[in-house]
Design a protein around this motif. Sequence first.
Motif, PDB file in Angstrom:
ATOM      1  N   ALA A 183       0.839  -1.204   0.000  1.00  0.00           N
ATOM      2  CA  ALA A 183       0.000   0.000   0.000  1.00  0.00           C
ATOM      3  C   ALA A 183       0.873   1.251   0.000  1.00  0.00           C
ATOM      4  O   ALA A 183       0.556   2.242  -0.664  1.00  0.00           O
ATOM      5  N   THR A 184       2.002   1.202   0.734  1.00  0.00           N
ATOM      6  CA  THR A 184       2.897   2.356   0.776  1.00  0.00           C
ATOM      7  C   THR A 184       3.528   2.598  -0.585  1.00  0.00           C
ATOM      8  O   THR A 184       3.537   3.718  -1.104  1.00  0.00           O
ATOM      9  N   ALA A 185       4.042   1.520  -1.180  1.00  0.00           N
ATOM     10  CA  ALA A 185       4.778   1.661  -2.435  1.00  0.00           C
ATOM     11  C   ALA A 185       3.872   2.075  -3.583  1.00  0.00           C
ATOM     12  O   ALA A 185       4.318   2.718  -4.538  1.00  0.00           O
ATOM     13  N   THR A 186       2.590   1.713  -3.487  1.00  0.00           N
ATOM     14  CA  THR A 186       1.699   2.016  -4.612  1.00  0.00           C
ATOM     15  C   THR A 186       0.824   3.229  -4.330  1.00  0.00           C
ATOM     16  O   THR A 186      -0.081   3.527  -5.093  1.00  0.00           O
ATOM     17  N   ALA A 187       1.083   3.932  -3.205  1.00  0.00           N
ATOM     18  CA  ALA A 187       0.261   5.102  -2.862  1.00  0.00           C
ATOM     19  C   ALA A 187       0.454   6.206  -3.884  1.00  0.00           C
ATOM     20  O   ALA A 187       1.465   6.278  -4.579  1.00  0.00           O
ATOM     21  N   GLN A 188      -0.552   7.066  -3.983  1.00  0.00           N
ATOM     22  CA  GLN A 188      -0.458   8.246  -4.852  1.00  0.00           C
ATOM     23  C   GLN A 188      -0.657   9.503  -4.023  1.00  0.00           C
ATOM     24  O   GLN A 188      -1.644   9.592  -3.325  1.00  0.00           O
ATOM     25  N   PRO A 189       0.216  10.492  -4.010  1.00  0.00           N
ATOM     26  CA  PRO A 189       1.545  10.422  -4.619  1.00  0.00           C
ATOM     27  C   PRO A 189       2.438   9.436  -3.867  1.00  0.00           C
ATOM     28  O   PRO A 189       2.266   9.264  -2.670  1.00  0.00           O
ATOM     29  N   ALA A 190       3.370   8.821  -4.581  1.00  0.00           N
ATOM     30  CA  ALA A 190       4.206   7.780  -3.979  1.00  0.00           C
ATOM     31  C   ALA A 190       5.340   8.421  -3.177  1.00  0.00           C
ATOM     32  O   ALA A 190       5.806   9.504  -3.516  1.00  0.00           O
TER      33      ALA A 190
ATOM     34  N   GLU B 244      24.040  15.082 -15.152  1.00  0.00           N
ATOM     35  CA  GLU B 244      22.626  14.763 -15.088  1.00  0.00           C
ATOM     36  C   GLU B 244      22.494  13.263 -15.301  1.00  0.00           C
ATOM     37  O   GLU B 244      22.961  12.740 -16.312  1.00  0.00           O
ATOM     38  N   VAL B 245      21.907  12.566 -14.347  1.00  0.00           N
ATOM     39  CA  VAL B 245      21.804  11.122 -14.447  1.00  0.00           C
ATOM     40  C   VAL B 245      20.354  10.701 -14.283  1.00  0.00           C
ATOM     41  O   VAL B 245      19.635  11.238 -13.432  1.00  0.00           O
ATOM     42  N   GLU B 246      19.947   9.737 -15.103  1.00  0.00           N
ATOM     43  CA  GLU B 246      18.631   9.164 -14.903  1.00  0.00           C
ATOM     44  C   GLU B 246      18.793   7.889 -14.094  1.00  0.00           C
ATOM     45  O   GLU B 246      19.552   6.996 -14.469  1.00  0.00           O
ATOM     46  N   THR B 247      18.110   7.831 -12.961  1.00  0.00           N
ATOM     47  CA  THR B 247      18.195   6.647 -12.119  1.00  0.00           C
ATOM     48  C   THR B 247      16.837   5.978 -12.076  1.00  0.00           C
ATOM     49  O   THR B 247      15.835   6.631 -11.804  1.00  0.00           O
ATOM     50  N   CYS B 248      16.806   4.679 -12.364  1.00  0.00           N
ATOM     51  CA  CYS B 248      15.552   3.938 -12.283  1.00  0.00           C
ATOM     52  C   CYS B 248      15.638   2.947 -11.144  1.00  0.00           C
ATOM     53  O   CYS B 248      16.491   2.062 -11.151  1.00  0.00           O
ATOM     54  N   THR B 249      14.785   3.117 -10.125  1.00  0.00           N
ATOM     55  CA  THR B 249      14.840   2.196  -9.001  1.00  0.00           C
ATOM     56  C   THR B 249      13.553   1.415  -8.907  1.00  0.00           C
ATOM     57  O   THR B 249      12.530   1.802  -9.469  1.00  0.00           O
ATOM     58  N   ALA B 250      13.629   0.311  -8.176  1.00  0.00           N
ATOM     59  CA  ALA B 250      12.506  -0.606  -8.097  1.00  0.00           C
ATOM     60  C   ALA B 250      11.407  -0.066  -7.213  1.00  0.00           C
ATOM     61  O   ALA B 250      11.658   0.374  -6.101  1.00  0.00           O
ATOM     62  N   GLY B 251      10.197  -0.075  -7.715  1.00  0.00           N
ATOM     63  CA  GLY B 251       9.022   0.122  -6.873  1.00  0.00           C
ATOM     64  C   GLY B 251       8.460  -1.262  -6.638  1.00  0.00           C
ATOM     65  O   GLY B 251       9.113  -2.250  -6.975  1.00  0.00           O
ATOM     66  N   PHE B 252       7.229  -1.388  -6.119  1.00  0.00           N
ATOM     67  CA  PHE B 252       6.745  -2.759  -5.938  1.00  0.00           C
ATOM     68  C   PHE B 252       6.277  -3.351  -7.251  1.00  0.00           C
ATOM     69  O   PHE B 252       6.570  -4.484  -7.579  1.00  0.00           O
ATOM     70  N   LEU B 253       5.547  -2.522  -8.025  1.00  0.00           N
ATOM     71  CA  LEU B 253       5.035  -3.045  -9.286  1.00  0.00           C
ATOM     72  C   LEU B 253       5.832  -2.544 -10.470  1.00  0.00           C
ATOM     73  O   LEU B 253       6.146  -3.273 -11.391  1.00  0.00           O
ATOM     74  N   GLU B 254       6.132  -1.244 -10.437  1.00  0.00           N
ATOM     75  CA  GLU B 254       6.901  -0.723 -11.559  1.00  0.00           C
ATOM     76  C   GLU B 254       7.975   0.224 -11.068  1.00  0.00           C
ATOM     77  O   GLU B 254       7.985   0.634  -9.915  1.00  0.00           O
TER      78      GLU B 254
END
Lengths: 406, 340
Positions: A346-353, B44-54
Amino acid sequence: MHLRSMLLAGATALTATGAAAECAFDNDTPVKMLSAGFEAWKSVTDAMAECGNFEAELDQEFRTKQPAAFAADPSLYHLGGVSNGTITPLLNQGTVRPLDALVEEYGQHLKPNQLIRVGGQIMAVGMMVNTQHLMYRKDIFDELGLDVPETYDEVLEAAEVIEEAGVVEYPLGMTMKSGWNMGQDFNNMFIGYGGWFYDDEGMPTVNTEAGVNALETMKALTEYADPEVLVSDSTYVQQQFQQGKIAMANLWASRGGAMDNAEESQVVGDVYAAAAPRAVEGGPPATTLWWDGIVVARNITDAEAEAAFRVAMEGIDTEMVQESNDEAIWLIDGYQPNRLAEGAIATATAQPAPPSYPSTSQMGLMHTALGNELPAFFTGERSAEATLAAVEEAYITAAKEAGLLE
Amino acid sequence: MKFRTFAAFVAPSIVMMLIFIAFPLVTVFLNSFRITQPVVEQVEVETCTAGFLEQTCTTEIKTQPVLDAAGNQVTTTEWVGWLSYERVLGLAAMGEALAEGAWAGILNIDFWKALRFTLTFTLITLPLVIGLGLAIAIAVNNAARSLKGPVIFVSLLPFIITPVIGALSIRWLFYGDGIVTALLEQWLATDISVAANGWAIEILMMFYRVWHVAPFAFVIFYAGLQTVNQDTLESAIIDGANRWERLKYVIVPHLMPLIIFVALIHLMDAYRAFEEVVGFSSQAYRITLQWLTYDLLTPDDAGNRAISRASASAMLTMVGIVILLIPLLRRTWRDHHGKS
């Protein structure tokens, strides 16, 4: 419960018998790894060990060892376990290698989400996410007819009710041990109030309204916590939960498993997790997102890197997740979120995140300055403004010495 | 002894001293006057980190060290004079505090806060260690022969225990719902939170140090007591001296060189107090100079460490010890000088 332990026992027995067979290939290159020492890493490295010729060092002091060990030529370890906080020195020193080619060849099954990219190149493979979020005693909340708090104002109201009811020793647990923990607690709240730590020039920006608000909310919360809060770290809060002394806390998702560990916990099944509370209505949850993952050293031969990467892929495969499902919020295919994972998701998918904890040199300095200077506010020696001014001063001194500021 | 033989015996020890003491000391001394920094650039760097889904990708300006062709950090070293000392001493903040007349403000600067505690800690524990050590030594000396062995063993125990473990065991007695705190709470029928008070932690830290070091003083004094001239003691008794007078006029003067020795060692050790801070997690309330050095030297998550300031802090600690020792060393020197 009974059924669960039987299933677990069955799973363990399976592991024991089919050990060597589970690795898809026979590894004949010696591979060494250094990572943090929590449960999830233990499961992952155990799974890697099935490939043979693999040696893992699980050490909570890994963050001090890793930069020097990886800077050696040849590197003392082939693989490293890192998080978004601890990958910074490795990226800065250029001691980890881009993994694009290896992912191309051996990592087709990885989800795009797992590929941590810096400047377009894959620098790490993520395996789990972690965050601090609200854990609470559902039985107490139900009994008192309380809703799960979504903001810190509601947390304070709930804490008041719980205190009056006198059902636990302290309504709140807080990870405010002087140093890293204290700094992180402030980071969460500060971000929740819309603050950011430094500007584009690297000058500090914590002595702001958001900073003062964060400190004042934290102070208001400490009224409902153990007075010894300045020595209490995550493990201490986890134990307070397990011993039924507190009713809620903003605690690491990775501590969830311990709540249902019948050997230690008196509250098995009573602790639930929800999204981290917001500091302001409509703002992001007052917390940061973390990932843990694997990097491959630069100062090793390509053949070693290939073997190391293949071993690593065996460690973070679906089989491992199925065996150790409840130990982390895995990013890997096959993961089944349990009751205690709901909060983190729920935290990771909250809006705004909430933002990811920033991997920058400045953040390291800022975190140290916060951890060292903030306690004086909570012991009553300094006002919020004076404390934040001291933080900025400590940060500037350190940044000048580190060459980040003129 | 022939010079060759003498040299052969002494050489290994001198070489070790040079490698492990003199050389690091010189390096620390030099490091305190120079700062080594990576050369940094803003990219200037673009960093992509893991979220839970995306993933979340952010583009930001990052300050990064410049790497050379071989992939190593490019660094510069600059001699900076007393700059690191000024930073450790917090001279700028101190000036402000003094200008405002806010004396208490000085104690909010890490170094002075640490110095205040370290000095109090050292000077208060010193007489306690010597007093307690002497008391145990005299008690054991007067104990029945059959009791001596067990009593000596029990008295030595705190000294044998690893320092951090000793500190932790005392911490567990008092912190949270420790046994002692729980008993006190029951007895006084109130809620006690030891670790929420700076002064309570300060007392615990001193208590631990005295408990831990007194056996050392005891062993030394006990050995000294075996050499007290029995004739002098007997004549003192005949002269009508009571126990206290015998202690004051015969035993203590006889033990004086040992008392000075124990004091020297204790001053050196206590001024470098460190394990108390770790054992009692007292950072929020009390820090020591040695802990300050350690904290500066410990890399943060981003790998930054303040080597120059840590070196300056270490040099200041050494200077502090020397200043503390001067009175005692002068006295010893005078005594020797007077005798010869």
